[in-house]
Enzyme design. Structure first.
Site, PDB file in Angstrom:
ATOM      1  CG  PHE A 163      -0.484   0.877   2.504  1.00  0.00           C
ATOM      2  CD1 PHE A 163       0.370   0.066   3.224  1.00  0.00           C
ATOM      3  CD2 PHE A 163      -0.823   1.909   2.871  1.00  0.00           C
ATOM      4  CE1 PHE A 163       0.828   0.630   4.379  1.00  0.00           C
ATOM      5  CE2 PHE A 163      -0.455   2.561   3.685  1.00  0.00           C
ATOM      6  CZ  PHE A 163       0.336   1.940   4.859  1.00  0.00           C
ATOM      7  CE  LYS A 164       5.259   1.629   4.616  1.00  0.00           C
ATOM      8  NZ  LYS A 164       4.275   0.467   4.858  1.00  0.00           N
TER       9      LYS A 164
END
Ligand SMILES: *Cc1c(COP(=O)(O)O)cnc(C)c1O
Length: 498
Positions: free
Chosen positions: A112-113
Site C-alpha cells: 500500500f505504500k
C-alpha cells in the site's frame, strides 16, 4: 490553509513548505490548522468520478497553495494504469456480505505504500519549485523493506531528484531484497548496511544533520529531503482512498449514503489509520476505527489504557512492516484530540524520548475509546486467520491483512457489531509467500523463495503479480554493503558521480 507544528503553534507554513521540509525544526509534525469538511453532496458527487478525479477533489481542500493545474498534474501522473494494474487504482473484494477488503496493493511494488509514494515525487517537486526553487532534491530513505522499494519506484527518473535507500543487510525478506537490488533508473542508489533497521535510521538522521555534508551539498545546489511517513505529502494521499471506497460502495449499492462503516487497519507507524481518522473528521460516515497490531502491541495497550510504553520486548514477526515500537503519527492524533495543545504534546513526546513512556489525560482517553477499538494477535493466530479466510471464502490475504482480519473477528465476537466493514489490505500475499504458504498448510522446509511461490500458486490457484515475477530474471545492480560509519560516503560518492 496553513500547517502548524504539533509542538509549537507559532509555526505556521504553507502545504508546499510542510511537504518540502518534512519535519518541523523543533521536531514536531505538520498538521492542517483545520480539517476541511465534506458535505453529503460533495461525497455523492465523487461517485461517478475516477480515482484521480476523486483525489483531485480531496487534495484541493488540503493543498490550497497549489493551483488546480498543479494538483491535476500530480494526480494524473501518479494514478494511471501505467503504474497500477487496476484502472480503479485500488480494488474492493467482497469477503462475505457486508465485509469488504480494500486492496491497496495494485501499484508497482505490491504494497500500500505505493498509494502515497507514487504521488509524493510529484507533490515534492511542485512544492520544491515554490519554496526552494532551483535546487535538486536528494532523497534519503532507511527502510525495513516496503518503503524503500516503493520510494525507489516513485522517484526513479524523476527530474531534479535522486534517491538513496539503505536497508539492514539481514533484516529484509528475500523478495524485498531482490526488489530493491534490481531497481532500474538513472537516479537511484541502494546499499545494504551491516546492522539492523535502527542503525540504518540513525545513520540517515546523522547524515541529515551533518553540517559538513550540508555545505558540500550547498555547493552542488542540492538539498536533502525525506520520503518517510511523517511527511504530510505521504499522509494526505492516504485520506483519499477511504473517501473513495465509500463513494464506490454507495455507487455499487452496497451501502446508502449516510450508512456508517467500520474501518479496520493493520497498523505500524499509525499513518494509514490516521488517514482514516482524518476522513472521518472530514465528515465521512464512519463508526469505529479498528486498530490491529501484531505481537508488538504497544498501540493496543495505549488505546485500551492511555499509557504509551515502549519499554517492552521487540518481536520479529511474519508481518514485519508492523514490527515497530514508536508509532510516530500518533503525535498528530493527540494534537487534534487535545484541541491543539502544543505544550502538552511537547511534554508527552519529550517523556517518550527520555523515558520511553507517557500517559494521556482522562479526557483524551475517553475520546480515543470513543473513536477506536484496538486488538492484537501473534503469528500463529495470524496464520490461522489466513487459512480460515482461504478455506471459507477462497480469499488469499497477506500476513498484515491477516492480522487485521483476526482482530476484526475478535471485535465482532466481543461487541456483536454488525456494521458494514472495510478491511484495509496492505500487501499482496506473494510479498510474504513463505509465511502465507505455511498458513494455508504448505511445507517450506529447504525450499527457496521462488519454489515456494510456485507451490503457493499451485495450491491456491492464484498468481504472483507481474512486478514480483519480473524480479526473478532482472539483473542485480546493487551489491554494496557498508558499516554504519560508511553511509555518508556512499551518499556523497553517489551525488558527486551524477
Ligand atoms: C507500512 C505497512 C503497514 C503499516 O502501516 P502504517 O501506516 O505504518 O501504520 C502495514 N502493512 C504493510 C504491508 C506495510 O507495508
Amino acid at each position: 490553509m496553513n500547517y502548524k507544528s504539533t509542538r509549537d503553534n507559532s509555526i505556521s507554513v504553507t502545504s508546499a513548505k510542510a511537504i518540502a521540509q518534512g519535519l518541523s525544526e523543533e521536531g514536531g509534525l505538520f498538521v492542517p490548522e483545520n480539517i476541511p469538511a465534506l458535505t453529503k453532496d460533495d461525497i455523492l458527487s465523487l461517485c461517478d468520478k475516477t480515482y484521480p478525479e476523486r483525489a483531485f477533489e480531496i487534495f484541493r481542500r488540503f493543498l490550497t497553495d497549489f493551483t488546480d493545474d498543479e494538483i491535476r498534474y500530480c494526480v494524473n501522473g501518479a494514478y494511471s494504469d501505467k503504474n497500477f494494474d487496476s484502472a480503479d487504482i485500488s480494488e474492493i473484494s467482497h469477503l462475505y456480505s457486508g465485509t469488504y477488503i480494500l486492496e491497496l496493493w495494485h501499484g508497482p511494488t505490491c504494497a500500500f505504500k505505493d498509494m502515497a509514494l507514487q504521488i509524493l515525487p510529484y507533490l515534492l517537486s511542485v512544492s520544491a519549485k515554490k519554496v526552494i526553487d532551483g535546487k535538486d532534491i536528494a532523497i534519503l530513505v532507511a527502510t525495513s523493506g516496503d518503503t524503500g522499494k516503493a520510494a525507489l519506484e516513485g522517484f526513479k527518473d524523476v527530474a531534479g531528484t535522486s534517491i538513496t535507500v539503505f536497508y539492514p543487510e539481514d533484516g529484509v525478506s528475500d523478495m524485498q531484497k531482490r526488489q530493491m537490488t534490481t531497481q532500474e533508473g538513472g537516479n537511484v542508489n541502494v546499499c545494504a548496511v551491516k546492522g539492523n533497521f535502527d542503525d540504518c535510521q540513525n545513520g540517515v538522521k546523522a547524515i541529515f544533520t551533518n553540517e559538513v555534508l550540508k555545505k558540500e551539498l550547498d555547493s552542488m545546489n542540492i538539498t536533502f529531503s525525506s520520503a518517510n511517513s511523517i511527511n504530510w505529502g505521504r499522509l494526505s494521499p492516504q485520506i483519499v482512498y477511504y473517501i473513495s471506497v465509500y463513494a464506490s460502495l454507495v455507487k455499487s449499492g452496497d451501502i446508502e449514503y449516510g450508512d456508517k462503516i467500520n474501518i479496520v487497519v493493520p497498523t505500524g507507524n499509525f499513518g494509514n489509520i490516521l488517514a482514516a481518522y482524518y476522513a472521518k473528521e472530514m465528515g465521512l460516515p464512519v463508526n469505529k476505527l479498528i486498530c490491529a497490531s501484531n505481537a508488538n502491541n504497544v498501540l493496543t495497550d495505549f488505546i485500551n489504557t492511555g499509557v504509551y510504553d515502549r519499554n517492552r520486548h521487540f518481536y520479529t514477526t511474519i508481518s514485519p512492516s508492523m514490527d515497530i515500537l514508536i508509532s510516530s503519527n500518533l503525535e498528530r492524533l493527540l494534537y487534534h484530540l487535545t484541541d491543539g495543545n502544543d505544550k502538552q504534546i511537547a511534554e508527552w513526546f519529550g517523556k517518550l524520548a527520555k523515558d520511553g513512556r507517557y500517559e494521556v489525560t482522562d479526557d483524551v482517553k475517553a475520546k480515543i475509546k470513543d473513536l477506536f477499538y484496538a486488538g492484537c494477535c501473534d503469528d500463529n493466530a495470524t496464520k490461522d486467520a489466513i487459512r480460515q479466510a482461504f478455506d471459507e471464502y477462497s480469499y488469499l490475504m497477506d500476513t498484515h491483512t491477516g492480522v487485521a482480519y483476526k482482530v476484526y473477528n475478535d471485535y465482532k465476537a466481543a461487541t456483536g457489531d454488525e456494521t458494514k466493514t472495510v478491511i484495509a489490505s496492505t500487501a499482496n500475499p506473494y510479498k510474504f509467500g513463505k509465511a502465507v504458504y505455511e498458513a494455508v498448510g504448505g511445507n517450506t522446509d529447504g525450499l527457496d523463495e521462488f519454489t515456494i511461490i510456485e507451490k503457493l500458486e499451485e495450491h491456491t490457484g492464484t498468481k504472483m503479480p507481474a512486478p514480483l515475477a519480473a524480479t526473478k530474471t532482472k539483473t542485480v545492480r546493487f551489491t554494496g554493503s557498508v558499516e554504519k560509519s560508511g553511509m555518508s560516503d556512499v551518499v556523497l560518492d553517489f551525488l558527486r558521480s551524477r
